[in-house]
Design an enzyme around this catalytic site. Structure first.
Site, PDB file in Angstrom:
ATOM      1  N   ASP D 398       0.621  -1.143   0.213  1.00 55.86           N
ATOM      2  CA  ASP D 398      -0.228  -0.080  -0.089  1.00 55.86           C
ATOM      3  C   ASP D 398       0.754   1.343   0.018  1.00 55.86           C
ATOM      4  O   ASP D 398       0.230   1.833  -1.034  1.00 55.86           O
ATOM      5  CB  ASP D 398      -0.930  -0.207   1.409  1.00 55.86           C
ATOM      6  CG  ASP D 398      -1.851  -1.283   0.979  1.00 55.86           C
ATOM      7  OD1 ASP D 398      -2.134  -1.643  -0.043  1.00 55.86           O
ATOM      8  OD2 ASP D 398      -2.522  -1.374   2.609  1.00 55.86           O
TER       9      ASP D 398
HETATM   10  N1  LIG Z   1       1.920   1.618  10.675  1.00 52.18           N
HETATM   11  C1  LIG Z   1       0.643   1.928  10.769  1.00 52.18           C
HETATM   12  O1  LIG Z   1       0.020   2.136  12.070  1.00 52.18           O
HETATM   13  C2  LIG Z   1      -0.771   1.071  10.632  1.00 52.18           C
HETATM   14  C3  LIG Z   1      -1.832   0.205  11.391  1.00 52.18           C
HETATM   15  C4  LIG Z   1      -1.973   0.279  10.993  1.00 52.18           C
HETATM   16  C5  LIG Z   1      -2.843   0.544   9.829  1.00 52.18           C
HETATM   17  N2  LIG Z   1      -1.996   0.312   8.773  1.00 52.18           N
HETATM   18  C6  LIG Z   1      -1.348   0.386   7.381  1.00 52.18           C
HETATM   19  O2  LIG Z   1      -1.035  -0.792   6.638  1.00 52.18           O
HETATM   20  C7  LIG Z   1      -0.244  -0.452   5.521  1.00 52.18           C
HETATM   21  C8  LIG Z   1       1.164  -0.862   5.669  1.00 52.18           C
HETATM   22  O3  LIG Z   1       1.816  -0.710   3.695  1.00 52.18           O
HETATM   23  P1  LIG Z   1       2.718  -1.824   3.896  1.00 52.18           P
HETATM   24  O4  LIG Z   1       3.534  -1.698   2.640  1.00 52.18           O
HETATM   25  O5  LIG Z   1       3.670  -2.221   4.909  1.00 52.18           O
HETATM   26  O6  LIG Z   1       2.130  -3.761   3.681  1.00 52.18           O
HETATM   27  P2  LIG Z   1       1.383  -4.335   2.747  1.00 52.18           P
HETATM   28  O7  LIG Z   1      -0.285  -2.706   1.789  1.00 52.18           O
HETATM   29  O8  LIG Z   1      -0.086  -5.028   4.436  1.00 52.18           O
HETATM   30  O9  LIG Z   1       1.434  -5.656   2.046  1.00 52.18           O
HETATM   31  C9  LIG Z   1       2.568  -5.741   2.434  1.00 52.18           C
HETATM   32  C10 LIG Z   1       2.920  -6.826   1.426  1.00 52.18           C
HETATM   33  O10 LIG Z   1       3.821  -8.242   1.549  1.00 52.18           O
HETATM   34  C11 LIG Z   1       3.735  -8.746   1.278  1.00 52.18           C
HETATM   35  N3  LIG Z   1       4.459  -9.556   2.216  1.00 52.18           N
HETATM   36  C12 LIG Z   1       3.614 -10.525   2.760  1.00 52.18           C
HETATM   37  N4  LIG Z   1       4.302 -11.480   3.786  1.00 52.18           N
HETATM   38  C13 LIG Z   1       5.069 -11.484   2.985  1.00 52.18           C
HETATM   39  C14 LIG Z   1       6.626 -12.646   3.105  1.00 52.18           C
HETATM   40  N5  LIG Z   1       6.867 -13.623   3.714  1.00 52.18           N
HETATM   41  N6  LIG Z   1       7.694 -12.354   1.987  1.00 52.18           N
HETATM   42  C15 LIG Z   1       7.856 -11.687   1.383  1.00 52.18           C
HETATM   43  N7  LIG Z   1       6.714 -10.348   0.830  1.00 52.18           N
HETATM   44  C16 LIG Z   1       5.621 -10.443   2.069  1.00 52.18           C
HETATM   45  C17 LIG Z   1       2.273  -8.973   0.472  1.00 52.18           C
HETATM   46  O11 LIG Z   1       1.873  -9.940  -0.440  1.00 52.18           O
HETATM   47  P3  LIG Z   1       2.333 -11.342  -0.887  1.00 52.18           P
HETATM   48  O12 LIG Z   1       1.115 -11.802   0.614  1.00 52.18           O
HETATM   49  O13 LIG Z   1       1.697 -11.442  -1.952  1.00 52.18           O
HETATM   50  O14 LIG Z   1       3.597 -11.716   0.031  1.00 52.18           O
HETATM   51  C18 LIG Z   1       1.682  -7.384   0.692  1.00 52.18           C
HETATM   52  O15 LIG Z   1       1.735  -6.900  -0.553  1.00 52.18           O
HETATM   53  C19 LIG Z   1      -0.798   0.558   5.182  1.00 52.18           C
HETATM   54  O16 LIG Z   1      -2.209   0.301   4.559  1.00 52.18           O
HETATM   55  C20 LIG Z   1      -1.429   1.329   6.229  1.00 52.18           C
HETATM   56  O17 LIG Z   1      -1.974   2.248   6.362  1.00 52.18           O
HETATM   57  C21 LIG Z   1      -0.281   0.922   8.918  1.00 52.18           C
END
Ligand SMILES: NC(=O)c1ccc[n+]([C@@H]2O[C@H](COP(=O)([O-])OP(=O)(O)OC[C@H]3O[C@@H](n4cnc5c(N)ncnc54)[C@H](OP(=O)(O)O)[C@@H]3O)[C@@H](O)[C@H]2O)c1
Ligand SMILES: NC(=O)c1ccc[n+]([C@@H]2O[C@H](COP(=O)([O-])OP(=O)(O)OC[C@H]3O[C@@H](n4cnc5c(N)ncnc54)[C@H](OP(=O)(O)O)[C@@H]3O)[C@@H](O)[C@H]2O)c1
Lengths: 105, 473, 105, 473
Positions: D398
């Site tokens: 994301d």
């Molecule tokens: N930081 C905060 O405080 C917080 C709090 C609440 C919500 N959020 C939300 O969380 C999201 C964070 O974004 P992000 O870009 O960090 O993560 P993300 O959008 O959740 O994406 C994580 C990606 O990692 C891949 N993945 C998962 N396990 C893996 C592994 N073992 N090896 C390689 N790839 C792996 C997944 O694809 P695959 O499944 O294909 O592997 C996925 O595409 C945002 O939407 C944000 O709004 C953040």
């Protein structure tokens, strides 16, 4: 106990005063000074109590009445002066963010 | 009990309104509304106090309230915009005196009454504090008023042993106050009371004496903070929470504001209060000390000024204290308008401490109907300065003094300035060789690209405008 | 009267809480949350009073003791966890303004 | 009286330390010291309470204090850095339960005693509030803990009529609490007490149910604020000022922090709490809705990745939640070091909401000893992105989704992202076609300059490192 709570209130108000005034643009310093000066006229509350006290003598009444008058001058004058100053700023075009009404001549 | 709850709830609401109002006062778009909100809080506090069960006779209160309102309104409406700082000083003095009187009234009430307060020593201490701080605020503010209104000379009053005299006064006051707190003898208490009240009033005067007229805004801000502290102390005297909160808010925010103001001038508070800054100015301005500036002053006639301005496309006007002295804001505005019609882009560069109070220039130019958009702050104008054809310095001096950024020995070293010297041509309006507030020579006036237009700013500008008008007709 | 002053304190503390937290960099959000969570363990004060009350029954003592234990876990755990998190940030080179000690490899 | 003054002075000092500590916690250089100062305040408050005249038996208190200290210390020391969020949730739950118990203890104390408190209705109200809020905090935090620790599935639990059920629960709780406040019958009061205590505990659970695991940090911050409010309410129950101040401070600052966290994700608090965000994710990720993305996924082998990296001079690594899942931080650090030795300049780009808690990436990378200077914030890296030879996206999705800045219909529209797509080559590490937290397709993966390195991030990187090492040997 009451006194201790007053001290508590005192401490918190002090911190709050410090936190509230930060990053004030310089042209607002004078209005801010004048506005907070008007607030310091709150001593009017004490003055009213002194002037109208049920257990007061003529001395306290005289002192209290003088205090009421002076504090009231401070309050009324302070707020009006501040308002006039701030009105000055507002009159021509709106400030920074607000839409500008006057053409830049 | 029920009435007390009502009153105190009103006090809580009033305090909240004060906090919100103060917060809003600090931001331009909300400032005016903030002031109204805080006034609303004050109204609530006053009305709530009037229904207090301890308040029985309303005759005198009403008289006082009416008199105060009428006087306050009349003065505040009548005062000229340019006399605002002294008005604030005077009002602040009244507030201090009111706190003093509240403390005194409580003293006499306790004296005449049968019941002694619970914590006698504590009550005596806060009464003494209220009266002392209130007294210092009163006479200090009145002195500041006199200096600003030019009823007294603005120059610092210094004399030999001044610190000694002040030291003795402080010692005497403290001793009397201590005596007042510890004594159990009513007569001794009365005497002590009289002594420290008197000494406190004298102290306010002598402490402000050695401070120059130009530093009065800082002093007023300081005294404003003190008047808050006095109200707060009065709150402890009569055990009233809204007094404590509002007083303490003003006390704390006033101190911060004072420090911010000092910083804008790159000086410390102690330096402002105790250094007698500006007292040696005339002497220093005349002679030529080491590291003095070189070059010559190149005077300019109104006709020549006209020629320069006529051709200019980018003009910046830098007003300073001299514009306030000459009351030249209206002519300046007229000039800007004519130059604008002539095709030039005109801006006003406002230094944060130009003039003698923060926002001084803003207020004056606003009074003369200069559009808000033409005002540019220091940080906004400096990057553009090199593309300016002409910089017109109208009675500014310290705020365009390059020594502030270059000369480490200069007392104003470190103060940010408007870089007028970077403009292609600089026209400086001043009456003669007078120094600025800090008493320093200004190398700007000696630079090759600087021309001096001598005379009162108002008449000089009127002459220039006459030339410009004769052309356009 | 005491209650009213408590409300006063409540109001001021609320405003202060709002003012204190502004412009916190995002990597400090979690430590800040954890640190303020430790502060909310202040309920330990109430727990101690409940557990040791002179006019309490065995019920209040049991409830109080449980409360003391839980609140103490919150306090001790909260402060240590926060400290560990913040320690993480500090360990490598100093933050922004402070002089950087580690060579950038 | 004297002892009361002493205790309350200690409480004032403790409150001051809390305020200062909280303020310092908000700035990086002072944060750690701020935490210690606030801990000092807590120590003072606890010691002061122990000398309270109402506290007579110390046996149980000591037992509780010792047990709590030992348990708290053990857990806090043992927990892994990556499990911090759930630890905070659990601790927060304990705090809430403690407040609940304090409220309950006071209820039973009043019940068994002869003297009724002055303001019976008020006391009953604050007791009810303490227990309700404490209960919601407790079960809500425990649920959040279970989700984060993966004892329960992270996906939002939604069912038909969920809002209706919650509505009934709330109504029942309020009714019981009202009954508790107005009744004068001791038996009715006890029943009501039992009912709302139970319902409050249930409510905490059901309210957190429909919120996805990724939003738990926001929920925990919210519950943290609530635990402050519970402490504050407990303060009103036992008329204790330090409880009121500290509780209210935490309550207010917690709310602000929650709002700040929501803003960083460009969502509203209401959206986080009530929308069941993420529940429909799998369905949406699979099909191809209108405005879908076009292009093809171009897989890359570890050897090819090696070739690309070997030639790169400017490399940026963008970690995301996947790095945390794969526990790949140490390998990532190793890769960065090898690339650095190979002559490349390596930076880590940290998005404020990458991962599942604020600062998640910072903590992980710090654990792996990545130097602080290599971490660059989003606003710092974006302007440089076009000069990057390679961007390695390690399990982020994301936070590098260009739809956030382009596609107005996207639910994450408006969230600032790291512009990985501007780099010359992008290598994305993920296991398969899994969507990110928001459940959206990501056009980045389909861009011509993007290559997909499939597989668990840790093993993929290990393969790449093996290639790089074989070269340098
Ligand atoms: N930081 C905060 O405080 C917080 C709090 C609440 C919500 N959020 C939300 O969380 C999201 C964070 O974004 P992000 O870009 O960090 O993560 P993300 O959008 O959740 O994406 C994580 C990606 O990692 C891949 N993945 C998962 N396990 C893996 C592994 N073992 N090896 C390689 N790839 C792996 C997944 O694809 P695959 O499944 O294909 O592997 C996925 O595409 C945002 O939407 C944000 O709004 C953040
Ligand atoms: N703004 C504040 O809040 C504040 C508060 C305290 C102190 N200060 C200090 O005040 C100073 C302000 O600097 P500034 O540049 O505005 O003023 P300045 O340095 O005081 O200089 C004023 C200049 O105006 C000239 N002048 C006076 N009357 C004039 C008239 N009728 N017509 C034309 N020129 C006239 C004077 O020279 P002639 O005598 O030769 O005409 C003088 O050079 C700074 O040092 C600042 O630190 C400011």
């Amino acid at each position: 106990m009451e006194l201790i709570l007053l001290f508590f209130i005192f401490t918190l108000a002090g911190f709050l005063g410090f936190e509230l005034i930060a990053k004030v643009p310089s042209q607002l310093h004078t209005p801010l000074m004048s506005g907070s000066n008007a607030i310091s006229g709150i001593t009017i509350v004490g003055a009213i109590i002194a002037a109208g006290a049920d257990d007061g003598s003529w001395v306290t009444t005289v002192l209290g009445t003088a205090a009421v008058t002076l504090a009231m001058i401070n309050v009324v004058g302070g707020y009006i002066v501040t308002d006039r100053m701030l009105g000055m700023f507002k009159k021509k075009g709106a400030p920074d963010s607000a839409p500008k009404k006057e053409p830049a001549s | 009990m029920n009435r007390a709850v009502l009153i105190n709830s009103a006090y809580i609401i009033a305090s909240i309104l004060f906090v919100i109002g103060l917060k809003m006062l600090g931001r331009q778009p909300t400032a005016r509304r903030g002031n109204l909100i805080s006034a609303g809080g004050m109204l609530i506090a006053v009305v709530a106090t009037l229904v207090d069960r301890h308040v029985v006779s309303y005759t005198w209160i009403t008289a006082g309230l009416v008199a105060g309102t009428v006087i306050g309104m009349t003065c505040a409406r009548a005062v000229k915009m340019t006399a605002m700082p002294e008005m604030v000083a005077l009002l602040n003095g009244f507030g201090g005196l009111a706190s003093l009187l509240v403390g005194a009234a409580e003293f006499f009430r306790i004296r005449s009454g049968e019941v002694l307060p619970e914590d006698q020593a504590f009550t005596a201490t806060v009464i003494a504090l209220t009266i002392l701080i209130g007294g210092i605020t009163f006479t200090g503010s009145v002195y500041a008023f006199c200096k600003l209104a030019e009823w007294l000379p603005g120059k610092p009053v210094l004399f030999r042993g001044q610190h000694l005299v002040n030291g003795f006064l402080v010692a005497g006051t403290v001793a009397a106050a201590l005596g007042f707190v510890v004594t159990h003898d009513a007569r001794v208490a009365l005497t002590a009371f009289g002594v420290f009240t008197g000494l406190g009033l004298v102290l306010g005067w002598t402490l402000v004496m050695p401070i120059g007229g130009g530093d009065m805004p800082v002093v007023i801000s300081m005294l404003n903070s003190l008047s808050g502290v006095a109200a707060c102390a009065a709150g402890f005297v009569i055990r009233n929470n809204v007094l404590v909160v509002a007083g303490c808010l003003v006390g704390a925010s006033g101190i911060i504001l004072t420090v911010i103001m000092c910083k804008a001038m790159n000086r410390s508070l102690a330096n402002v209060l105790f250094s007698g800054f500006g007292a040696v100015a005339p002497a220093r301005a005349g002679d030529t000390p080491a590291g003095s500036v070189e070059g010559e002053l190149k005077p300019l006639s109104a006709e020549d000024a006209f020629a320069v301005l006529e051709a200019a496309r980018q003009v910046v006007i830098i007003p300073g204290y001299g514009m306030a002295v000459a009351q030249a804001q209206h002519v300046v505005q007229e000039l800007a308008e004519i130059l604008g019609q002539n095709g030039a882009e005109v801006r006003f560069a406002i230094h944060p401490v130009a003039g003698r109070m923060p926002g001084h220039m803003n207020v004056l130019l606003a009074e003369a109907n200069v559009p808000y958009e033409q005002l540019v702050e220091m940080d906004g104008i400096n990057p553009m300065m090199s593309i300016m054809d002409v910089a017109i310095v109208v009675g500014a001096n310290d705020v365009v003094n390059p020594a502030a950024s270059r000369d480490k020995l200069s007392p104003i070293y470190g103060m940010p300035i408007i870089n007028a010297h970077e403009a292609r041509t600089v026209i400086c309006l001043k009456r003669g060789k007078g120094a600025g507030f800090s008493g320093l020579e200004n190398q700007l006036f000696l630079l090759p690209n600087t021309r001096m237009l001598y005379g009162d700013a108002k008449s000089s500008l009127q002459a220039v405008i006459a030339e410009l008008k004769s052309l356009s007709l």
